[in-house]
Design an enzyme around this catalytic site. Structure first.
Site, PDB file in Angstrom:
ATOM      1  CE1 TYR A  72     -21.948 -24.786 -65.232  1.00 33.56           C
ATOM      2  CE2 TYR A  72     -20.090 -24.234 -66.652  1.00 33.56           C
ATOM      3  CZ  TYR A  72     -20.718 -25.115 -65.776  1.00 33.56           C
ATOM      4  OH  TYR A  72     -20.110 -26.299 -65.465  1.00 33.56           O
ATOM      5  CG  PHE A 124      -7.411 -25.618 -39.454  1.00 34.24           C
ATOM      6  CD1 PHE A 124      -7.755 -25.218 -38.168  1.00 34.24           C
ATOM      7  CD2 PHE A 124      -8.423 -26.099 -40.275  1.00 34.24           C
ATOM      8  CE1 PHE A 124      -9.067 -25.309 -37.723  1.00 34.24           C
ATOM      9  CE2 PHE A 124      -9.734 -26.181 -39.839  1.00 34.24           C
ATOM     10  CZ  PHE A 124     -10.051 -25.785 -38.559  1.00 34.24           C
ATOM     11  CG  ASP A 125      -9.232 -29.576 -37.702  1.00 32.10           C
ATOM     12  OD1 ASP A 125      -9.539 -28.888 -38.678  1.00 32.10           O
ATOM     13  OD2 ASP A 125      -9.960 -29.681 -36.693  1.00 32.10           O
ATOM     14  CG  ASP A 215      -4.257 -21.891 -43.869  1.00 28.06           C
ATOM     15  OD1 ASP A 215      -5.100 -21.000 -44.116  1.00 28.06           O
ATOM     16  OD2 ASP A 215      -4.554 -22.950 -43.293  1.00 28.06           O
ATOM     17  CB  ALA A 217      -7.899 -18.846 -42.782  1.00 29.97           C
ATOM     18  CE  LYS A 258     -11.815 -20.099 -40.861  1.00 26.43           C
ATOM     19  NZ  LYS A 258     -12.120 -21.243 -41.739  1.00 26.43           N
ATOM     20  CG  HIS A 450     -13.337 -32.901 -33.345  1.00 23.93           C
ATOM     21  ND1 HIS A 450     -12.443 -33.313 -34.300  1.00 23.93           N
ATOM     22  CD2 HIS A 450     -13.705 -31.657 -33.716  1.00 23.93           C
ATOM     23  CE1 HIS A 450     -12.264 -32.361 -35.194  1.00 23.93           C
ATOM     24  NE2 HIS A 450     -13.024 -31.337 -34.861  1.00 23.93           N
TER      25      HIS A 450
HETATM   26  N1  F0G Z   1      -7.053 -23.090 -42.466  1.00 25.11           N
HETATM   27  C1  F0G Z   1      -7.276 -22.519 -41.271  1.00 25.11           C
HETATM   28  C2  F0G Z   1      -6.157 -21.822 -40.559  1.00 25.11           C
HETATM   29  C3  F0G Z   1      -8.558 -22.600 -40.687  1.00 25.11           C
HETATM   30  O1  F0G Z   1      -8.769 -22.036 -39.497  1.00 25.11           O
HETATM   31  C4  F0G Z   1      -9.591 -23.259 -41.398  1.00 25.11           C
HETATM   32  C5  F0G Z   1     -10.929 -23.367 -40.833  1.00 25.11           C
HETATM   33  C6  F0G Z   1      -9.293 -23.829 -42.646  1.00 25.11           C
HETATM   34  C7  F0G Z   1      -8.014 -23.723 -43.151  1.00 25.11           C
HETATM   35  C8  F0G Z   1     -10.343 -24.558 -43.450  1.00 25.11           C
HETATM   36  O2  F0G Z   1     -11.246 -23.671 -43.982  1.00 25.11           O
HETATM   37  O3  F0G Z   1     -13.436 -24.306 -42.964  1.00 25.11           O
HETATM   38  O4  F0G Z   1     -13.310 -22.871 -45.016  1.00 25.11           O
HETATM   39  O5  F0G Z   1     -12.769 -25.271 -45.147  1.00 25.11           O
HETATM   40  N2  F0G Z   1     -11.187 -23.093 -39.636  1.00 25.11           N
HETATM   41  C9  F0G Z   1     -12.487 -23.087 -38.984  1.00 25.11           C
HETATM   42  C10 F0G Z   1     -12.297 -22.892 -37.501  1.00 25.11           C
HETATM   43  C11 F0G Z   1     -13.401 -24.197 -39.335  1.00 25.11           C
HETATM   44  O6  F0G Z   1     -13.287 -23.033 -36.757  1.00 25.11           O
HETATM   45  O7  F0G Z   1     -11.189 -22.555 -37.070  1.00 25.11           O
HETATM   46  P1  F0G Z   1     -12.780 -24.048 -44.290  1.00 25.11           P
END
Ligand code: F0G
Length: 459
Positions: A72, A124-125, A215, A217, A258, A450
């Site tokens: 833990y 990102f969304d 960001d 990713a 990613k 969506h």
């Molecule tokens: N930032 C970027 C640029 C992303 O592409 C994503 C996720 C996230 C943040 C959020 O990360 O999913 O680990 O919580 N992108 C995926 C996509 C879902 O299909 O582009 P997460």
């Protein structure tokens, strides 16, 4: 045709795919109310919905899973991850979390106050979602070249730095809570940001004393593109470039699903600000779990530490980005318009050009993706108007800047033959494009609709 580097790995374990008939696919997509997120993955032949958490782990990562320390507190796997992170990024503080959006959730409330704005090349969304949850507003500021899919520009993910300054002046420095550089810029087509551009953004952030967040990713692919495309960077190692990319930001969020090639995981990091990491930790403990695991199992931390190192290997990055380039070139050659040049993790198809007769509020990119599924069992997704929620006050459908049908390439998962099949299937869909009429939404949630919306085709 681009040279296609053979995958620098071979297959040790396989996962069978189900081949479906057109009748089966017609009935599956109808049952899913024409929403690709509603399909069962068993009914998909090649799944290009996302590159997130869908890559194949290596034998070393799987071996690491067995060595994961599930304590833990103070897990050995946590310390291993910390070592890899320090070595790669050179920062002081790293906090594991369960995925990218969790990193956003624990960082943003420390930087954003209600009424403020966040400026990014493109949010990102989920990033926009967490900005809004702080009562703030997300403003995108990508270079205009990103919007012209046919025009070649090596760094279409760049921040429009002169507009950034205008925005800061217009809103006033105190209203800008943070600046976010998304690498690569997913929403513009997995497009990279140059090192020079990042450095210029960083100097603006410093000048106005505004926190700069990355960001991260797809940080490794971005570093690879800098090496390939930016003057003076060709002889440097990926690790050196990564160090430079991260040298001037204050914090980063990372979805490790990613470029760190794990099925689940994330990291939030702070360069040196002790107060900021304390603020993050205060949110992590009640939400994600104790600091040394942050919502992940010990085995996940172990796989993440190994994946981070594998994700920055140049031969892997050359082969992986080569797959995207290969598919983009094949599609371009058969007349499917794509964002040029190819970006990192996906092919972004310009659906507006394929379906000029389908207006944005009938969702051209979504319509194209449904047709490709019907034709060949390949799943992609809309990165266009369909993923924008209607205005909460007027109920009006906003129009996206670009109508992309996105086909992601999961890492180390599909072969060249799969990509050839994707290209030939899309070529058949192109012949039928004139008959595609678009969709209307008949049921939807208020936020992030969506994922669950139900649709009907126009006759
Ligand atoms: N930032 C970027 C640029 C992303 O592409 C994503 C996720 C996230 C943040 C959020 O990360 O999913 O680990 O919580 N992108 C995926 C996509 C879902 O299909 O582009 P997460």
């Amino acid at each position: 045709m681009a040279d296609y580097m053979p995958e620098p790995y071979r297959i040790k374990m396989v996962e069978p795919l189900k081949v479906t008939t057109r009748e089966e696919r017609e009935s599956s997509i109808r049952e899913a109310h024409y929403n690709l997120f509603g399909l069962r993955s068993d009914d998909v032949f090649i799944d290009m919905l996302t590159d997130s958490g869908t890559g194949a782990m290596s034998d070393r990562q799987w071996a690491g899973m067995m060595l994961g320390d599930e304590s833990y507190a103070g897990s050995r796997s946590y310390y291993r991850l910390m070592e890899v992170c320090h070595d790669l990024f050179g920062w002081q503080y790293f906090q594991p979390v369960h995925q990218g959006r969790a990193a956003e959730k624990v960082l943003f409330p420390n930087l954003l106050k209600p009424g403020q704005i966040s400026i990014s090349n493109m949010h990102f969304d989920t990033t926009t979602g967490h900005v809004m949850l702080c009562g703030a507003q997300a403003v995108d500021c990508v270079v205009p070249e990103a919007l012209d899919t046919a025009a070649y520009h090596p760094f279409k993910g760049n921040m429009d730095n002169s507009r950034l300054v205008e925005l800061i002046e217009q809103y006033g420095r105190d209203r800008v809570g943070m600046i976010v550089i998304t690498v690569t810029c997913n929403s513009a087509g997995g497009q990279p940001v140059s090192l020079a551009n990042m450095q210029e953004t960083a100097s603006i952030a410093r000048r106005y004393d505004i926190p700069l967040v990355i960001d991260a990713a797809r940080f490794a692919e971005n570093a690879f593109f800098i090496k390939e495309r930016e003057q003076g960077q060709g002889d440097r190692s990926i690790r050196e470039i990564v160090r430079d990319m991260f040298s001037q930001a204050d914090a980063f969020t990372m979805s490790a699903k990613k470029d760190a090639i794990v099925n689940m995981g994330g990291i939030v990091a702070v360069r040196e600000d002790e107060q900021l990491i304390e603020g993050i930790r205060r949110i992590v403990v009640p939400n994600e779990g104790f600091l040394s695991y942050g919502g992940l199992a010990g085995r996940d931390l172990e796989a993440l530490a190994i994946g981070l190192e594998e994700g920055v290997e140049e031969s892997f990055l050359r082969s992986y980005t080569g797959q995207t380039r290969y598919l983009t070139e094949r599609l371009t050659n058969i007349g499917v318009p794509c964002q040029q040049p190819a970006g990192g993790h996906a092919v972004f198809i310009d659906a507006r050009k394929i379906l000029p007769h389908v207006p944005f509020d009938r969702f051209p990119a979504h319509s194209f993706c449904v047709e490709v599924y019907r034709e060949a069992g390949i799943r992609g997704c809309d990165v266009g108007s369909f993923i924008l929620d209607p205005d909460p006050v007027t109920g009006k459908q906003p129009q996206a800047l670009m109508e992309f049908a996105r086909y992601c390439i999961p890492r180390r998962t599909y072969t060249q033959a799969h990509l050839d099949y994707v290209a030939s299937s899309m070529s058949r869909v192109m012949e039928k494009a004139g008959a595609i009429r678009g969709f209307r939404v008949v049921r939807q949630a208020k936020i992030l609709r969506h994922f669950t919306a139900e649709l009907e085709p126009y006759a």
